[in-house]
Write a protein that holds these residues in place. Structure first.
Motif, mmCIF file in Angstrom:
data_model
loop_
_atom_site.group_PDB
_atom_site.id
_atom_site.type_symbol
_atom_site.label_atom_id
_atom_site.label_comp_id
_atom_site.label_asym_id
_atom_site.label_seq_id
_atom_site.Cartn_x
_atom_site.Cartn_y
_atom_site.Cartn_z
ATOM 1 N N GLN A 95 8.021 8.619 6.180
ATOM 2 C CA GLN A 95 8.121 9.910 6.880
ATOM 3 C C GLN A 95 8.398 9.708 8.374
ATOM 4 O OE1 GLN A 95 4.322 11.606 5.888
ATOM 5 N NE2 GLN A 95 5.025 12.368 3.888
ATOM 6 N N ALA A 96 7.631 8.807 8.992
ATOM 7 C CA ALA A 96 7.752 8.635 10.444
ATOM 8 C C ALA A 96 9.126 8.084 10.829
ATOM 9 C CB ALA A 96 6.642 7.709 10.949
ATOM 10 N N ASN A 114 0.821 -1.214 0.000
ATOM 11 C CA ASN A 114 0.000 0.000 0.000
ATOM 12 C C ASN A 114 0.862 1.274 0.000
ATOM 13 O OD1 ASN A 114 -1.562 2.237 1.661
ATOM 14 N ND2 ASN A 114 -3.078 0.896 0.721
ATOM 15 N N ALA A 115 0.647 2.109 -1.008
ATOM 16 C CA ALA A 115 1.514 3.286 -1.197
ATOM 17 C C ALA A 115 1.371 4.291 -0.056
ATOM 18 C CB ALA A 115 1.171 3.956 -2.525
ATOM 19 N N ARG A 116 0.152 4.463 0.460
ATOM 20 C CA ARG A 116 -0.038 5.430 1.550
ATOM 21 C C ARG A 116 0.653 4.942 2.824
ATOM 22 N NH1 ARG A 116 0.245 9.971 3.758
ATOM 23 N NH2 ARG A 116 -1.432 10.672 5.115
ATOM 24 N N LEU A 117 0.590 3.638 3.065
ATOM 25 C CA LEU A 117 1.278 3.089 4.241
ATOM 26 C C LEU A 117 2.781 3.329 4.116
ATOM 27 C CD1 LEU A 117 1.231 1.457 6.889
ATOM 28 C CD2 LEU A 117 1.473 -0.626 5.522
ATOM 29 N N ARG A 118 3.333 3.085 2.933
ATOM 30 C CA ARG A 118 4.770 3.288 2.722
ATOM 31 C C ARG A 118 5.144 4.758 2.915
ATOM 32 N NH1 ARG A 118 7.591 -0.774 -1.485
ATOM 33 N NH2 ARG A 118 6.655 -2.697 -0.718
ATOM 34 N N GLU A 119 4.274 5.649 2.395
ATOM 35 C CA GLU A 119 4.555 7.082 2.521
ATOM 36 C C GLU A 119 4.617 7.486 4.001
ATOM 37 O OE1 GLU A 119 2.626 11.035 0.449
ATOM 38 O OE2 GLU A 119 1.258 9.547 1.266
ATOM 39 N N CYS A 128 15.306 6.280 11.803
ATOM 40 C CA CYS A 128 15.240 4.821 11.721
ATOM 41 C C CYS A 128 15.210 4.406 10.249
ATOM 42 C CB CYS A 128 13.986 4.298 12.412
ATOM 43 S SG CYS A 128 13.995 4.567 14.181
ATOM 44 N N LYS A 129 15.538 3.120 10.022
ATOM 45 C CA LYS A 129 15.552 2.602 8.668
ATOM 46 C C LYS A 129 14.272 1.775 8.446
ATOM 47 C CE LYS A 129 18.174 -0.432 5.684
ATOM 48 N NZ LYS A 129 19.109 -1.456 5.473
#
Ligand code: KG4
Ligand code: ZN
Length: 347
Positions: free
Chosen positions: A286-287, A277-282, A293-294
């Motif tokens: 950011q967080a 999911n692209a929004r989850l990755r975005e 963190c990596k």
């Protein structure tokens, strides 16, 4: 050592060849999505029959792509569970029959261990220990991963898995199967602020999840909107999809960050279908960047089910398969449709 990986736990036949020296040599996948779409979900019997049709041609295809022969295979890794019993039996029996003929050992791989290790197939793989978010159709778990087979469960869903919530919500909005990708496509058209959904367990103080209430809240909105408009307008569907995706990804991101904080680790990996999911990755990018963190993901095609992750997990365990174990294989087999990841041991 050359490992053939066979994945057949649900609605995808995945085959791959992984070489312990050279890495992933070839992989191929047949998705049954089109076949199941008209039923709105996976029909187990149809899934099993299709795996039978696909497994050997795909095996021949990966051997040809990798310029290898059946006789070059040193070990066969197959998904032993969890999953649909009939579908698992197809991959398992093909693996055992081939292994008997080739006189090589087999390894029954845990499907979730495959997902969990999939990010390690990429360049610059994360090193142990790390926090793993496993978000698939059947699981939403946070784990501390210290080594292969050393998985400490930190948090789990109390009811629906994240992918299941995506699928059920997509169904409520009249979208096709599988719902996750369809819902996230629609969410791109949605506008913020039109609807408000809860963020379940966001402030629970633990690392558990709950998504079934979210689906019920969506049902409430859908019924309300239908009473007002008759059929749901497309724009309304998109606004609901937007808010649903915001709710799920906000909770997933917050809990991942809490898991990193609690464990004191600075590396996160995300795997399983919802990891595409692209929004989850975005949000996670950011967080984690804010906290230095990596975060690592599998390539998109290895988020959902595939043979490469099974071949890889098998290869990781093969390193420690003793000569005695390898010689003692009698090719009797069982599948494990239900199988807790916590039961796995270090190789
Ligand atoms: O890992 P997976 O292929 O199968 C299981 O082992 O469960 O995950 C499938 C799940 C489905 O629920 C599907 O809707 C969801 O992953 N999924 C997504 C996306 N792509 C797949 N959910 C949200 N956004 C996506 N882009
Ligand atoms: Zn899966």
């Amino acid at each position: 050592m050359l490992v053939l990986g066979i994945e057949s736990s649900c609605d995808e036949t995945g085959i791959a060849l992984y070489d312990t020296e050279q890495g992933l040599l070839a992989h191929a996948l047949h998705s049954q999505i089109d076949m199941h779409a008209e039923y709105g979900g996976v029909v187990p019997e149809l899934a099993s029959r299709d795996h039978i049709r696909r497994a050997l041609p795909l095996t021949q295809h990966v051997l040809k792509t990798a310029a290898r022969q059946l006789a070059n295979i040193d070990c066969i890794a197959y998904t032993q569970g969890p999953g649909l019993a009939g579908a698992l039996l197809v991959g398992t029996s093909i693996a055992e029959a081939l292994a008997f003929t080739l006189n090589v050992p087999t390894l029954g791989v845990h499907h979730l261990e495959g997902h969990l290790l999939a990010p390690l197939l990429e360049e610059n793989p994360p090193s142990f220990p790390f926090v793993a978010l496993l978000v698939s159709g059947g699981h939403t778990q946070l784990m501390r991963v210290s080594a292969i087979g050393d998985y400490e469960l930190l948090g789990d869903t109390l009811d629906d898995a994240a992918g299941e919530a995506f699928d059920k919500t997509a169904k409520l909005l009249g979208l096709g199967y599988p719902g996750g990708p369809a819902l996230s496509r629609l969410a791109k058209e949605g506008k913020p602020g039109k609807f408000k959904l809860p963020r379940p367990l966001l402030h629970s103080g633990d690392l558990n999840f709950s998504f079934s209430g979210l689906k019920t809240a969506v049902l409430g909105i859908v019924n309300e909107q239908k009473a007002l408009h008759g059929e749901l307008p497309e724009a309304t569907k998109a606004d609901i999809a937007f808010e649903f995706q915001e709710a799920v990804t906000e909770v997933l991101t917050a809990k991942c960050m809490a898991a990193l904080r609690e464990t004191g680790l600075d590396s996160l990996i995300v795997s399983g279908g919802v990891g595409a999911n692209a929004r989850l990755r975005e949000r996670l990018n950011q967080a984690t960047a804010r906290k230095m963190c990596k975060v690592s993901y599998p390539r998109l095609e290895f988020c959902t089910d595939n043979g490469a992750m099974i071949a890889f997990a098998g290869a990781m365990r093969l390193k420690n398969l003793s000569a005695e174990q390898a010689a003692n294989q009698d090719h009797h087999f069982t599948v494990r449709p239900r199988w807790d990841l916590a039961e796995l041991q270090k190789p």
